[in-house]
Design an enzyme around this catalytic site. Structure first.
Site, PDB file in Angstrom:
ATOM      1  N   LYS A  88       0.864  -1.146   0.041  1.00 17.66           N
ATOM      2  CA  LYS A  88       0.067  -0.262  -0.110  1.00 17.66           C
ATOM      3  C   LYS A  88       0.845   1.201  -0.039  1.00 17.66           C
ATOM      4  O   LYS A  88       1.807   1.419   0.917  1.00 17.66           O
ATOM      5  CB  LYS A  88      -1.008  -0.022   1.401  1.00 17.66           C
ATOM      6  CG  LYS A  88      -2.015   0.674   1.079  1.00 17.66           C
ATOM      7  CD  LYS A  88      -3.022   0.114   2.400  1.00 17.66           C
ATOM      8  CE  LYS A  88      -4.251   1.218   2.399  1.00 17.66           C
ATOM      9  NZ  LYS A  88      -5.275   0.816   3.622  1.00 17.66           N
TER      10      LYS A  88
HETATM   11  O1  G3P Z   1      -7.624   1.769   5.328  1.00 25.32           O
HETATM   12  C1  G3P Z   1      -8.024   3.168   5.192  1.00 25.32           C
HETATM   13  C2  G3P Z   1      -9.163   3.617   5.481  1.00 25.32           C
HETATM   14  O2  G3P Z   1     -10.262   2.699   5.287  1.00 25.32           O
HETATM   15  C3  G3P Z   1      -9.526   4.483   7.007  1.00 25.32           C
HETATM   16  O3  G3P Z   1     -10.779   4.692   7.108  1.00 25.32           O
HETATM   17  O4  G3P Z   1     -12.512   5.291   8.811  1.00 25.32           O
HETATM   18  O5  G3P Z   1      -9.899   5.889   9.046  1.00 25.32           O
HETATM   19  O6  G3P Z   1     -11.267   7.292   7.512  1.00 25.32           O
HETATM   20  P1  G3P Z   1     -11.197   5.843   8.230  1.00 25.32           P
END
Ligand code: G3P
Length: 225
Positions: A88
């Site tokens: 990633k």
């Molecule tokens: O994996 C990255 C992403 O899904 C992060 O999600 O909820 O931290 O905005 P969030």
């Protein structure tokens, strides 16, 4: 649409896997840190445990470096952990160069921290296998995250880009449904959002009635012939 779970928590990954619908896992440094994983050895062991648990599904492991040389060095080490590791890489200038490097060298990548169609085009041009628009964070900033997925899906289909759209930063079951509706290839969601898809009050009411009637049926004497 493939279902990934967005967590580094082994118990949650196992629960989603046991449902039989899990196609892969995404993690990020925040999710790994939340699990209390510290140090390179522990990090690598954790990724290996996840890969063995999901057995065949892609597992995104994020680089921590932000410079090209560091991303390449780290990405190679991550890819060596298990054949299902997807490196990633953040959407930056060096990140785009790293995506191209890994694409040329047969290492799978997921371009993360994507918030615009322009960034998604660059990721696809650089040969990323997945592009991760963060739809929840877009919604948080008063824009429409699902609309961005739709726009990228339209552009990719028109231009013939092979990069898969991996909708990330999912906050609700409705996000999953909306992403499916507008053509996301993958949705990576927290366990709560996945399990939320199961719920409907009419299912609970209907099942309670069936169970009640089934009991009556079992209690009834057989009719006299
Ligand atoms: O994996 C990255 C992403 O899904 C992060 O999600 O909820 O931290 O905005 P969030």
């Amino acid at each position: 649409m493939k279902f990934f779970i967005d967590t580094a928590n082994i118990a949650q990954i196992r629960e989603a896997h046991d449902l039989g619908i899990l196609d892969g896992v995404t993690t990020n440094p925040s999710l790994m840190a939340k699990e209390g994983i510290r140090g390179e050895e522990a990090i690598n062991k954790h990724y290996l445990d996840i890969c063995e648990l999901v057995d065949g599904g892609d597992v995104s492991a994020e680089v921590i470096s932000t410079d090209l040389a560091g991303m390449i060095e780290e990405g190679k080490k991550l890819a060596a952990i298990h054949p299902n590791i997807v490196v990633k890489i953040p959407m930056t200038k060096d990140g785009v160069k790293a995506l191209k490097y890994f694409s040329d060298n047969g290492i799978k990548t997921n371009c993360t921290l994507v918030f615009s169609a322009g960034q998604a085009i660059l990721a696809a041009k650089a040969g990323a296998n997945y592009v991760s628009p963060f739809i929840g964070r877009i919604d948080d900033s008063n824009w429409d995250g699902v609309q961005l997925i739709e726009q990228i899906a339209h552009i990719y289909s028109l231009q013939g880009f092979k990069t898969e759209i991996l909708a990330a930063s999912i906050r609700s079951p409705l996000h999953i449904v909306k992403c499916a509706e507008v053509g996301a290839d993958v949705c990576t969601s927290p366990l709560d959002a996945i399990l939320g898809l199961l719920k409907h009050p009419l299912t609970d009411i209907g099942l309670a009635k069936f169970v009640e009637d089934a009991k009556k049926m079992q209690e009834q004497k057989a009719p006299v012939k």
